[in-house]
Design a protein around this motif. Structure first.
Motif, PDB file in Angstrom:
ATOM      1  N   ILE A   2       6.609  70.045  18.578  1.00 46.32           N
ATOM      2  CA  ILE A   2       5.781  68.803  18.432  1.00 46.32           C
ATOM      3  C   ILE A   2       4.491  69.141  19.224  1.00 46.32           C
ATOM      4  O   ILE A   2       3.171  68.812  18.783  1.00 46.32           O
ATOM      5  N   ALA A   3       4.644  69.762  20.428  1.00 49.63           N
ATOM      6  CA  ALA A   3       3.397  70.059  21.150  1.00 49.63           C
ATOM      7  C   ALA A   3       2.205  71.167  20.248  1.00 49.63           C
ATOM      8  O   ALA A   3       1.231  70.656  20.486  1.00 49.63           O
ATOM      9  N   GLU A   4       2.849  71.834  19.641  1.00 52.36           N
ATOM     10  CA  GLU A   4       2.057  72.903  18.967  1.00 52.36           C
ATOM     11  C   GLU A   4       1.551  72.192  17.686  1.00 52.36           C
ATOM     12  O   GLU A   4       0.312  72.460  17.380  1.00 52.36           O
ATOM     13  N   VAL A   5       2.163  71.266  16.857  1.00 53.62           N
ATOM     14  CA  VAL A   5       1.670  70.589  16.135  1.00 53.62           C
ATOM     15  C   VAL A   5       0.553  69.465  16.416  1.00 53.62           C
ATOM     16  O   VAL A   5      -0.595  69.490  15.928  1.00 53.62           O
ATOM     17  N   VAL A   6       0.785  69.067  17.818  1.00 48.14           N
ATOM     18  CA  VAL A   6      -0.303  67.995  18.360  1.00 48.14           C
ATOM     19  C   VAL A   6      -1.799  68.917  18.711  1.00 48.14           C
ATOM     20  O   VAL A   6      -2.702  68.502  18.442  1.00 48.14           O
ATOM     21  N   TYR A   7      -1.468  70.062  19.144  1.00 47.83           N
ATOM     22  CA  TYR A   7      -2.336  71.065  19.322  1.00 47.83           C
ATOM     23  C   TYR A   7      -3.141  71.643  18.040  1.00 47.83           C
ATOM     24  O   TYR A   7      -4.472  71.403  18.047  1.00 47.83           O
ATOM     25  N   ARG A   8      -2.503  71.914  17.065  1.00 49.42           N
ATOM     26  CA  ARG A   8      -3.242  72.241  15.781  1.00 49.42           C
ATOM     27  C   ARG A   8      -3.997  71.126  15.238  1.00 49.42           C
ATOM     28  O   ARG A   8      -5.252  71.117  14.847  1.00 49.42           O
ATOM     29  N   HIS A   9      -3.377  69.703  15.300  1.00 56.56           N
ATOM     30  CA  HIS A   9      -3.991  68.760  14.766  1.00 56.56           C
ATOM     31  C   HIS A   9      -5.277  68.289  15.253  1.00 56.56           C
ATOM     32  O   HIS A   9      -6.425  68.189  14.648  1.00 56.56           O
ATOM     33  N   ALA A  10      -5.234  68.548  16.653  1.00 54.56           N
ATOM     34  CA  ALA A  10      -6.243  68.308  17.588  1.00 54.56           C
ATOM     35  C   ALA A  10      -7.352  69.459  17.392  1.00 54.56           C
ATOM     36  O   ALA A  10      -8.691  68.921  17.073  1.00 54.56           O
ATOM     37  N   LEU A  11      -7.108  70.745  17.035  1.00 46.87           N
ATOM     38  CA  LEU A  11      -8.180  71.716  16.878  1.00 46.87           C
ATOM     39  C   LEU A  11      -8.654  71.245  15.376  1.00 46.87           C
ATOM     40  O   LEU A  11      -9.968  71.498  15.298  1.00 46.87           O
ATOM     41  N   ASP A  12      -7.847  70.950  14.537  1.00 50.86           N
ATOM     42  CA  ASP A  12      -8.485  70.714  13.010  1.00 50.86           C
ATOM     43  C   ASP A  12      -9.487  69.738  13.037  1.00 50.86           C
ATOM     44  O   ASP A  12     -10.552  69.791  12.488  1.00 50.86           O
ATOM     45  N   HIS A  13      -9.115  68.588  13.967  1.00 51.83           N
ATOM     46  CA  HIS A  13     -10.246  67.846  13.925  1.00 51.83           C
ATOM     47  C   HIS A  13     -11.343  67.884  14.747  1.00 51.83           C
ATOM     48  O   HIS A  13     -12.431  67.296  14.515  1.00 51.83           O
ATOM     49  N   LEU A  14     -11.216  68.689  15.833  1.00 52.21           N
ATOM     50  CA  LEU A  14     -12.240  69.029  16.650  1.00 52.21           C
ATOM     51  C   LEU A  14     -13.312  69.859  15.745  1.00 52.21           C
ATOM     52  O   LEU A  14     -14.489  69.687  15.870  1.00 52.21           O
ATOM     53  N   GLN A  15     -12.868  70.693  15.086  1.00 52.26           N
ATOM     54  CA  GLN A  15     -13.405  71.424  14.069  1.00 52.26           C
ATOM     55  C   GLN A  15     -14.315  70.905  13.060  1.00 52.26           C
ATOM     56  O   GLN A  15     -15.405  70.757  12.808  1.00 52.26           O
ATOM     57  N   GLY A  16     -13.615  69.606  12.539  1.00 51.36           N
ATOM     58  CA  GLY A  16     -14.376  68.548  11.709  1.00 51.36           C
ATOM     59  C   GLY A  16     -15.502  68.018  12.446  1.00 51.36           C
ATOM     60  O   GLY A  16     -16.447  67.815  11.959  1.00 51.36           O
ATOM     61  N   VAL A  17     -15.160  67.577  13.497  1.00 52.50           N
ATOM     62  CA  VAL A  17     -16.156  66.698  14.353  1.00 52.50           C
ATOM     63  C   VAL A  17     -17.604  67.560  14.551  1.00 52.50           C
ATOM     64  O   VAL A  17     -18.402  67.298  14.319  1.00 52.50           O
ATOM     65  N   MET A  18     -17.089  68.990  14.927  1.00 53.78           N
ATOM     66  CA  MET A  18     -18.210  69.838  15.473  1.00 53.78           C
ATOM     67  C   MET A  18     -19.070  70.210  14.142  1.00 53.78           C
ATOM     68  O   MET A  18     -20.214  70.579  14.247  1.00 53.78           O
ATOM     69  N   GLY A  19     -18.412  70.468  12.876  1.00 58.21           N
ATOM     70  CA  GLY A  19     -18.955  70.725  11.766  1.00 58.21           C
ATOM     71  C   GLY A  19     -19.893  69.459  11.501  1.00 58.21           C
ATOM     72  O   GLY A  19     -21.248  69.849  10.897  1.00 58.21           O
ATOM     73  N   LEU A  20     -19.433  68.356  11.613  1.00 65.69           N
ATOM     74  CA  LEU A  20     -20.321  67.041  11.205  1.00 65.69           C
ATOM     75  C   LEU A  20     -21.581  67.042  12.309  1.00 65.69           C
ATOM     76  O   LEU A  20     -22.760  66.716  11.728  1.00 65.69           O
ATOM     77  N   ARG A  21     -21.286  67.440  13.651  1.00 71.52           N
ATOM     78  CA  ARG A  21     -22.368  67.390  14.671  1.00 71.52           C
ATOM     79  C   ARG A  21     -23.429  68.428  14.065  1.00 71.52           C
ATOM     80  O   ARG A  21     -24.666  68.163  14.222  1.00 71.52           O
ATOM     81  N   GLY A  22     -23.087  69.682  13.796  1.00 72.26           N
ATOM     82  CA  GLY A  22     -23.719  70.620  13.386  1.00 72.26           C
ATOM     83  C   GLY A  22     -24.679  70.318  12.371  1.00 72.26           C
ATOM     84  O   GLY A  22     -25.926  70.497  12.248  1.00 72.26           O
ATOM     85  N   ASP A  23     -24.165  69.462  11.075  1.00 73.70           N
ATOM     86  CA  ASP A  23     -24.881  69.051  10.065  1.00 73.70           C
ATOM     87  C   ASP A  23     -26.064  68.081  10.436  1.00 73.70           C
ATOM     88  O   ASP A  23     -27.023  68.004  10.011  1.00 73.70           O
ATOM     89  N   LEU A  24     -25.414  67.092  11.460  1.00 69.29           N
ATOM     90  CA  LEU A  24     -26.362  66.297  11.963  1.00 69.29           C
ATOM     91  C   LEU A  24     -27.499  66.846  12.695  1.00 69.29           C
ATOM     92  O   LEU A  24     -28.638  66.342  12.541  1.00 69.29           O
ATOM     93  N   ASN A  25     -27.413  67.723  13.529  1.00 70.02           N
ATOM     94  CA  ASN A  25     -28.393  68.472  14.049  1.00 70.02           C
ATOM     95  C   ASN A  25     -29.341  69.410  13.476  1.00 70.02           C
ATOM     96  O   ASN A  25     -30.397  69.246  13.527  1.00 70.02           O
TER      97      ASN A  25
END
Length: 172
Positions: free
Chosen positions: A137-160
């Motif tokens: 469960i902890a590993e899934v939580v971590y992977r899921h957070a990384l997936d969404h962090l990557q999505g957020v950072m990609g959108l920030r890059g697009d916005l910038n």
């Protein structure tokens, strides 16, 4: 310290770091930029964050409690469509979502803190979620957070890049 305890300590530290990274990634976004998406079929920063909080609150924390604490009720099934149609609040302030994620993560960390090696690795296979351990469960939580962090950072890059493009075009 056992290898299991060392791994658990490191994984929990990484989860703490992703919580801080996610908060940092959405800090100081001007205006409604957190609601922008490049395409109607893609998620905005707000949607990424709201979904992450929802999964932590409605799936991961209850699943962790179920796996770690005897006699806890098994969490209900999760559907992104149901989240989107029934629970997603497009007007929820991003800062409030950041605080909510922090509160849910603190509850997860409280559960992790109480686990010894045997509880961390105890296989719970009597539910519809399939065989799970607290480690899984902890590993899934971590992977899921990384997936969404990557999505957020990609959108920030697009916005910038879009802002830079506008400033260059405006200066010509």
């Amino acid at each position: 310290m056992s290898l299991t305890a060392e791994y658990r300590t490191q994984l929990v530290a990484r989860l703490r770091a992703t919580t801080a990274d996610l908060a940092w990634a959405v800090r100081d976004l001007p205006g409604d930029q957190h609601r922008w998406s490049p395409d109607p079929d893609e998620w905005s920063i707000h949607e990424h964050f709201a979904h992450l909080v929802d999964m932590e609150e409605y799936v991961y924390l209850p699943l962790l409690r179920w796996a770690a604490i005897p006699d806890m009720l098994e969490p209900a099934d999760y559907s992104r469509r149901v989240w989107r149609d029934e629970r997603y609040d497009v007007g929820a302030p991003l800062g409030g979502l950041v605080e909510q994620l922090g509160r849910v993560r603190d509850e997860e960390f409280d559960v992790f803190r109480e686990l010894d090696d045997a509880a961390w690795l105890h296989l719970r296979d009597d539910g519809h979620w399939g065989p799970v351990t607290c480690q899984w469960i902890a590993e899934v939580v971590y992977r899921h957070a990384l997936d969404h962090l990557q999505g957020v950072m990609g959108l920030r890059g697009d916005l910038n890049l879009a802002a830079l493009d506008r400033s260059v075009a405006g200066g010509v």
